[in-house]
Design an enzyme around this catalytic site. Structure first.
Site, PDB file in Angstrom:
ATOM      1  N   GLU A 256      32.721  39.369  -6.008  1.00  0.00           N
ATOM      2  CA  GLU A 256      31.311  39.446  -5.616  1.00  0.00           C
ATOM      3  C   GLU A 256      30.487  38.311  -6.210  1.00  0.00           C
ATOM      4  O   GLU A 256      29.467  37.938  -5.664  1.00  0.00           O
ATOM      5  CB  GLU A 256      30.704  40.793  -6.045  1.00  0.00           C
ATOM      6  CG  GLU A 256      30.997  41.915  -5.080  1.00  0.00           C
ATOM      7  CD  GLU A 256      30.188  43.177  -5.340  1.00  0.00           C
ATOM      8  OE1 GLU A 256      29.433  43.250  -6.322  1.00  0.00           O
ATOM      9  OE2 GLU A 256      30.343  44.117  -4.546  1.00  0.00           O
ATOM     10  N   HIS A 277      58.860  44.121  -9.104  1.00  0.00           N
ATOM     11  CA  HIS A 277      59.825  44.682  -8.156  1.00  0.00           C
ATOM     12  C   HIS A 277      59.195  44.903  -6.788  1.00  0.00           C
ATOM     13  O   HIS A 277      59.748  45.604  -5.956  1.00  0.00           O
ATOM     14  CB  HIS A 277      60.394  45.986  -8.726  1.00  0.00           C
ATOM     15  CG  HIS A 277      61.092  45.763 -10.034  1.00  0.00           C
ATOM     16  ND1 HIS A 277      62.445  45.577 -10.144  1.00  0.00           N
ATOM     17  CD2 HIS A 277      60.586  45.625 -11.296  1.00  0.00           C
ATOM     18  CE1 HIS A 277      62.756  45.357 -11.421  1.00  0.00           C
ATOM     19  NE2 HIS A 277      61.636  45.381 -12.133  1.00  0.00           N
ATOM     20  N   LYS A 366      26.332  46.959   4.179  1.00  0.00           N
ATOM     21  CA  LYS A 366      25.514  48.169   4.021  1.00  0.00           C
ATOM     22  C   LYS A 366      24.560  48.310   5.217  1.00  0.00           C
ATOM     23  O   LYS A 366      24.370  49.386   5.766  1.00  0.00           O
ATOM     24  CB  LYS A 366      24.677  48.100   2.723  1.00  0.00           C
ATOM     25  CG  LYS A 366      25.474  48.299   1.437  1.00  0.00           C
ATOM     26  CD  LYS A 366      24.525  48.308   0.229  1.00  0.00           C
ATOM     27  CE  LYS A 366      25.229  48.398  -1.099  1.00  0.00           C
ATOM     28  NZ  LYS A 366      24.362  48.268  -2.273  1.00  0.00           N
TER      29      LYS A 366
HETATM   30  O1  PA5 Z   1      27.827  44.544  -8.552  1.00  0.00           O
HETATM   31  C1  PA5 Z   1      27.011  44.965  -7.721  1.00  0.00           C
HETATM   32  O2  PA5 Z   1      25.824  44.635  -7.747  1.00  0.00           O
HETATM   33  C2  PA5 Z   1      27.460  45.933  -6.638  1.00  0.00           C
HETATM   34  O3  PA5 Z   1      28.834  46.153  -6.711  1.00  0.00           O
HETATM   35  C3  PA5 Z   1      26.734  47.259  -6.803  1.00  0.00           C
HETATM   36  O4  PA5 Z   1      26.961  47.743  -8.096  1.00  0.00           O
HETATM   37  C4  PA5 Z   1      27.188  48.288  -5.769  1.00  0.00           C
HETATM   38  O5  PA5 Z   1      26.993  47.786  -4.465  1.00  0.00           O
HETATM   39  C5  PA5 Z   1      26.431  49.596  -5.939  1.00  0.00           C
HETATM   40  O6  PA5 Z   1      25.055  49.371  -5.864  1.00  0.00           O
HETATM   41  P1  PA5 Z   1      24.012  50.407  -6.459  1.00  0.00           P
HETATM   42  O7  PA5 Z   1      24.205  50.485  -7.927  1.00  0.00           O
HETATM   43  O8  PA5 Z   1      22.685  49.846  -6.091  1.00  0.00           O
HETATM   44  O9  PA5 Z   1      24.295  51.725  -5.789  1.00  0.00           O
END
Ligand code: PA5
Length: 376
Positions: A256, A277, A366
């Protein structure tokens, strides 16, 4: 300490400039967090954890991505002892999985820690509704005292609901994004409930604030340089099965943070010797577009031999192999490791010229999902 089977020049000047950029970034709040943790909030977390342990056989941890993976990684790796078992929910949209989690809790006493910075993510929102219904059916109005909401300090659906109903609230700081939030209340509350020594964890991270700058820069430079040479896949290799979720956290952190503007290195992960393996053949002799990052946890003699054998064999197979020594397999060691990877990842993303702290691609998914659900 990092060891490699290849040589790369480190541009220390560029590394220092990038570090300054991260320090100035408005999402760089995690950088000095372990050293300046709000001790009032820390005490509140511990108090809440004790209350949950006293009252509940289960703590249902609801969250996804950065609101989930970090604490699960450390809890599963350390397998601490606590009378309260953690059940995870809201990390998929599988009805089967949600039903399984509800059944696991069964008639036992439980509390909920719902974690969402935005407060609007669909997966945790659906699981929260299901578990809230169960909680209210069991405890009536008293259910409100068993809900712990970790969310934005001021806005969002979850924030508003928690404020109106008087749930115990913890804050995801404005200047810390999801995947950099392991050492905030996001991770600390579930970890404390599970029996992780969070003092030691923060101690390890605080020591790392200065000590890992150089190795983090070296590692970031190595992976960036390998990426530019066409090694576009990084395989994180651990030899400890209990660290599978740490691998998952790494995949999320790097994926990310770095995978944007058609840049970045694809993070993937293996557990050896198990995966020797299955993927071992590919690692040894498949397409040479990957490099291997061994997370070298202190281990027993036999397993250490496997580490050695892998280093030699994979180097012979033409894989750039680097190994990161983990100082200790305990809270301090993991505190240090979390901080090391957060810093290295932010530096590496900056080297690729992308913003380590946003995730526009996740937002796109989303948005589409909400549109499709709207059509139903
Ligand atoms: O690292 C990030 O920002 C994302 O992985 C969020 O944590 C994830 O999309 C969940 O978002 P939220 O905490 O707003 O529900």
């Amino acid at each position: 300490m990092i060891t490699t089977n290849f040589k790369i020049e480190i541009d220390e000047k560029r590394g220092a400039e990038i570090l300054q950029e991260i320090m100035r970034d408005q999402m760089g709040g995690w950088l000095d967090l372990p050293k300046k943790y709000d001790m009032g909030e820390f005490a509140k977390i511990k108090e809440a954890a004790e209350r949950i342990q006293d009252e509940s056989e289960y703590l249902v941890c609801i969250g996804i991505g950065g609101s989930y993976l970090g604490h699960r990684a450390i809890i599963e790796a350390l397998q601490p002892r606590s009378g309260t078992k953690i059940v995870y929910a809201g990390n998929s949209l599988s009805e089967r999985e949600l039903k399984r989690a509800l059944e696991e809790v069964g008639d036992a006493d439980f509390s909920i820690n719902v974690i969402s910075k935005s407060g609007t993510t669909l997966e945790p929102a659906i699981a929260f509704e299901a578990f809230k219904k169960k909680l209210f059916e069991k405890y009536g109005e008293d259910a409100k005292n068993r809900i712990y909401a970790t969310t934005d300090a001021r806005t969002g659906t979850l924030h508003d609901e928690a404020a109106i109903n008087g749930y115990t609230m913890f804050v995801v700081p404005d200047d810390i994004g999801g995947r950099y939030s392991v050492l905030t209340a996001v991770g600390l509350l579930p970890m404390a409930v599970a029996g992780v020594d969070i003092d030691k964890l923060l101690e390890g991270a605080a020591e790392a604030v200065e000590s890992v700058i150089k190795p983090a820069m070296e590692y970031a430079t190595m992976r960036h340089s390998l990426g530019m040479k066409g090694y576009d896949t990084e395989v994180f290799a651990s030899f400890e099965p209990a660290t599978m979720y740490f691998n998952e956290w790494l995949k999320q952190l790097f994926g990310e943070s770095e995978g944007k503007n058609k840049q970045g290195i694809l993070p993937t992960a293996v557990i050896y010797s198990t995966d020797l393996h299955s993927l071992g053949q590919f690692m040894q002799d498949g397409r040479r577009n990957l490099f291997e990052t061994i997370i070298d946890y202190p281990t027993d003699e036999m397993n250490a031999k496997v580490v050695k054998a892998v280093k030699i064999a994979h180097a012979q197979g033409g894989i750039p192999v680097l190994a990161i020594d983990v100082s200790s397999y305990d809270e301090k060691g993991f505190g240090e490791l979390v901080y090391f990877f957060e810093l290295a990842c932010a530096i590496s993303a900056k080297m690729f010229g992308v913003n380590p702290f946003d995730q526009p691609g996740v937002e796109a998914y989303k948005h589409e999902l909400k549109r499709l659900i709207g059509e139903i």
